[in-house]
Design a protein around this motif. Structure first.
Motif, mmCIF file in Angstrom:
data_model
loop_
_atom_site.group_PDB
_atom_site.id
_atom_site.type_symbol
_atom_site.label_atom_id
_atom_site.label_comp_id
_atom_site.label_asym_id
_atom_site.label_seq_id
_atom_site.Cartn_x
_atom_site.Cartn_y
_atom_site.Cartn_z
ATOM 1 N N ALA A 72 95.404 73.959 -34.381
ATOM 2 C CA ALA A 72 94.883 73.497 -32.846
ATOM 3 C C ALA A 72 96.495 73.188 -31.622
ATOM 4 O O ALA A 72 95.936 73.666 -30.433
ATOM 5 N N VAL A 73 97.584 73.249 -32.172
ATOM 6 C CA VAL A 73 98.612 73.103 -31.468
ATOM 7 C C VAL A 73 98.925 74.560 -30.727
ATOM 8 O O VAL A 73 99.621 74.695 -29.817
ATOM 9 N N THR A 74 98.662 75.342 -31.786
ATOM 10 C CA THR A 74 98.174 77.283 -31.305
ATOM 11 C C THR A 74 97.454 77.088 -30.831
ATOM 12 O O THR A 74 97.730 77.345 -29.282
ATOM 13 N N VAL A 75 96.795 76.772 -30.366
ATOM 14 C CA VAL A 75 95.963 76.809 -29.299
ATOM 15 C C VAL A 75 96.035 76.369 -27.926
ATOM 16 O O VAL A 75 95.440 76.893 -26.923
ATOM 17 N N LEU A 130 78.672 70.784 -36.609
ATOM 18 C CA LEU A 130 80.027 70.063 -36.039
ATOM 19 C C LEU A 130 79.797 70.009 -34.649
ATOM 20 O O LEU A 130 79.382 70.185 -33.926
ATOM 21 N N ASN A 131 81.025 68.652 -33.583
ATOM 22 C CA ASN A 131 80.830 68.792 -32.511
ATOM 23 C C ASN A 131 81.164 69.518 -31.631
ATOM 24 O O ASN A 131 82.561 69.861 -32.589
ATOM 25 N N ASN A 132 80.065 69.885 -31.184
ATOM 26 C CA ASN A 132 80.848 71.370 -30.185
ATOM 27 C C ASN A 132 81.300 71.119 -28.874
ATOM 28 O O ASN A 132 81.322 71.908 -28.152
ATOM 29 N N GLU A 133 80.994 69.568 -28.899
ATOM 30 C CA GLU A 133 81.347 69.110 -26.762
ATOM 31 C C GLU A 133 82.804 69.072 -26.822
ATOM 32 O O GLU A 133 83.832 69.874 -25.262
ATOM 33 N N GLU A 134 84.285 68.538 -27.587
ATOM 34 C CA GLU A 134 85.371 68.001 -27.266
ATOM 35 C C GLU A 134 85.458 68.462 -28.536
ATOM 36 O O GLU A 134 85.232 67.374 -29.391
ATOM 37 N N TRP A 135 87.311 67.866 -28.789
ATOM 38 C CA TRP A 135 88.024 67.180 -30.393
ATOM 39 C C TRP A 135 87.455 65.906 -29.810
ATOM 40 O O TRP A 135 88.181 65.622 -29.372
ATOM 41 N N ASN A 136 87.286 65.607 -31.145
ATOM 42 C CA ASN A 136 87.553 64.484 -31.458
ATOM 43 C C ASN A 136 88.083 63.327 -32.678
ATOM 44 O O ASN A 136 88.512 64.254 -34.011
ATOM 45 N N ALA A 137 88.368 62.986 -33.356
ATOM 46 C CA ALA A 137 88.845 62.475 -34.615
ATOM 47 C C ALA A 137 88.037 62.690 -35.624
ATOM 48 O O ALA A 137 88.542 62.549 -37.254
ATOM 49 N N SER A 138 86.816 63.233 -35.820
ATOM 50 C CA SER A 138 86.145 63.660 -36.419
ATOM 51 C C SER A 138 86.276 64.602 -37.465
ATOM 52 O O SER A 138 85.638 64.731 -37.933
ATOM 53 N N TRP A 139 86.430 65.501 -36.526
ATOM 54 C CA TRP A 139 86.777 67.243 -36.924
ATOM 55 C C TRP A 139 87.317 67.660 -37.960
ATOM 56 O O TRP A 139 87.237 68.096 -38.557
ATOM 57 N N PRO A 140 88.833 66.863 -38.479
ATOM 58 C CA PRO A 140 89.473 66.854 -39.217
ATOM 59 C C PRO A 140 88.880 66.513 -40.417
ATOM 60 O O PRO A 140 88.564 68.247 -41.186
ATOM 61 N N GLU A 141 88.586 65.875 -40.194
ATOM 62 C CA GLU A 141 87.108 64.925 -41.628
ATOM 63 C C GLU A 141 85.858 66.547 -41.845
ATOM 64 O O GLU A 141 86.064 66.517 -43.087
ATOM 65 N N ASP A 142 85.123 66.661 -40.332
ATOM 66 C CA ASP A 142 84.559 67.381 -40.965
ATOM 67 C C ASP A 142 84.383 68.692 -40.830
ATOM 68 O O ASP A 142 84.444 69.204 -42.155
ATOM 69 N N LEU A 166 87.453 75.121 -29.729
ATOM 70 C CA LEU A 166 86.793 74.354 -30.839
ATOM 71 C C LEU A 166 86.417 76.033 -31.786
ATOM 72 O O LEU A 166 87.012 75.302 -32.971
ATOM 73 N N ASP A 167 85.328 76.511 -31.349
ATOM 74 C CA ASP A 167 85.345 77.874 -32.329
ATOM 75 C C ASP A 167 86.344 78.402 -32.559
ATOM 76 O O ASP A 167 86.698 79.270 -33.501
ATOM 77 N N SER A 168 87.914 78.234 -31.134
ATOM 78 C CA SER A 168 88.380 79.228 -31.962
ATOM 79 C C SER A 168 89.211 78.568 -33.396
ATOM 80 O O SER A 168 90.037 79.601 -34.444
ATOM 81 N N LEU A 169 89.227 77.362 -33.267
ATOM 82 C CA LEU A 169 89.720 76.399 -33.818
ATOM 83 C C LEU A 169 89.216 76.624 -34.954
ATOM 84 O O LEU A 169 89.883 77.043 -36.432
ATOM 85 N N LEU A 170 87.718 77.027 -35.936
ATOM 86 C CA LEU A 170 87.832 76.897 -36.518
ATOM 87 C C LEU A 170 87.478 78.328 -37.151
ATOM 88 O O LEU A 170 88.131 78.530 -38.445
#
Length: 453
Positions: free
Chosen positions: A23-26, A259-271, A336-340
């Protein structure tokens, strides 16, 4: 129990640490490229003008992500006449092997997934697998989240579904209700910028956000610009997060993965951690042959079982050159796709190292040799314009992309003809053939009142 709990927490911490690093890299990449968006022009040049088709016009209605062309739904009988007479001879010619485990393949959009699907279709037909097919047409009511009720009934005489590989938007809990507990779960990801460019090209007329951008090219000042460049100028003005059909218009791979594709949220790491635990293999399009070797190891397949031709390749005139400015904007819009992708790319190479890099290299060499031998036997011409292909092997065309196909060699034996036609058979034709073979009827068309408005 304490040691088991501690082990679980350490693993979770590892995933979180990797995720935060990515995430920091992105974020740093986005900040570094922001100046490019302000200083560079916004021209995105097509490689060339699409050549005019010769002969009959084979274009069909726009390819909707959640629908299939009605003219294809009743085509199974025509495919059946060409394929079924040789199916038994093909099966008899292949020695008996260990039965592969059940497989669920999440078919993501424009990532090379149709090539993998064709391979699985051939494997399933050879093994007389029971396919989990959509109740309607070719997709599981995409872009809705997958539900068990979207699957057609289990055929008489079958105790379980063995293979699922049609388009869906993933819901893991619902998928597990359909497939056996020992299912091997697989998907494929592709470098996000090229994925989005391909999605935009293929679905310009069927994703509302893309259609609005195309319409905007007719406005004064946009005359010489591509629809993609207009879209990237201000994507928020074209994209509607409440419109289900706009799911592919931002972070399309994340959307397909549920996944939520709109924006980063708190559920992303767990998902993301849940996905990493659930999938036995996430293939990487840029390392396709290596991915197939790992897939073959999971399923107990031989190199000849993994031979392939690339399906749904576009004509070069439909591909857009991405300059630095376009790449910066695409990277920002699809962060988010880059992170994925980056996360699963690292996981891919971790699996490759565990498999053994020397062993992987040997496997790739064997796969390529086998693939080249089979292509030489089967294919007389590659990258053939659709106007020059017969209906059986002509890929479905959209009004914004010309999809190329293959011409099978003539004067083959009946057995080789059956094998070679299957090797190049486009998704819709193969889907229809297998459905007819399993249920003895053509696929159902989607009722008009069930189509998304």
């Amino acid at each position: 129990m304490t040691l088991r709990w501690l082990s679980t927490q350490l693993w979770r911490h590892r995933v979180m640490g990797l995720l935060l690093t990515l995430a920091v890299t992105v974020v740093l990449m986005l900040l570094a490229t922001q100046s490019l968006q302000n200083t560079r022009g916004h021209n995105v040049r097509p490689l060339g003008e699409r050549k005019q088709q010769k002969g009959h016009d084979h274009k069909y209605p726009p390819a909707g992500p959640g629908s299939a062309p009605r003219h294809m739904v009743s085509s199974a009988e025509g495919v059946k006449k060409r394929l079924l007479p040789t199916a038994e001879s093909v099966n008899q010619a292949i020695k008996k092997r260990r039965k592969p485990p059940p497989v669920a393949f999440l078919k993501t959009h424009k990532t090379g997934s149709s090539t993998v699907q064709n391979l699985l279709f051939r494997l399933g037909e050879r093994e007389k697998a029971t396919f989990a097919f959509p109740y309607y047409t070719y997709q599981f009511s995409y872009p809705e989240r997958f539900r068990a009720e979207f699957v057609d009934k289990l055929p008489e005489g079958s105790s379980q579904f063995d293979l699922l590989c049609s388009h869906m938007r993933l819901d893991l809990s619902q998928l597990r209700q359909v497939m056996p507990p020992n299912v091997v779960l697989v998907t494929i990801l592709r470098e996000p910028l090229r994925t989005f460019e391909s999605v935009f090209s293929y679905y310009t007329s069927s994703v509302p956000a893309f259609s609005r951008a195309k319409q905007a090219t007719t406005r004064p000042g946009n005359k010489d610009r591509t629809a993609l460049s207009v879209f990237l100028e201000d994507p928020e003005s074209f994209w509607d997060p409440k419109e289900p059909r706009d799911g592919l218009a931002k972070n399309p791979m994340s959307f397909d993965m549920g996944l939520n594709n709109e924006e980063w949220n708190a559920s992303w790491p767990e998902d993301l951690s849940h996905l990493e635990e659930a999938f036995n293999l996430v293939m990487i399009a840029e390392h396709f042959d290596e991915s197939l070797v790992l897939l073959g190891a999971l399923l107990g397949l031989e190199p000849q079982d993994l031979a392939y031709v690339r399906m749904n390749a576009r004509h070069s005139s439909d591909m857009t050159i991405l300059d630095d400015d376009a790449r910066a904007k695409l990277r920002s819009w699809n962060a988010l796709d880059s992170l994925l992708y980056d996360f699963f790319l690292q996981e891919f190479w971790a699996k490759a190292e565990h498999f053994g890099l020397d062993r992987l290299k040997t496997g790739v060499a064997e796969l390529r040799a086998s693939t080249e031998k089979i292509r030489s036997k089967c294919v007389s011409r590659a990258a053939v314009h659709p106007s020059e292909l017969e209906d059986l092997v002509r890929p479905w065309q959209t009004d914004t992309a010309t999809v190329l196909g293959y011409e099978v060699k003539r004067n083959l034996s009946l057995e080789d003809q059956g094998f070679c036609v299957r090797l190049v058979l486009p998704e819709l034709q193969y889907h229809s053939h297998l459905y007819f073979q399993q249920y003895g009827r053509d696929m159902r068309a989607m009722p008009a009142d069930l189509h998304l408005a």
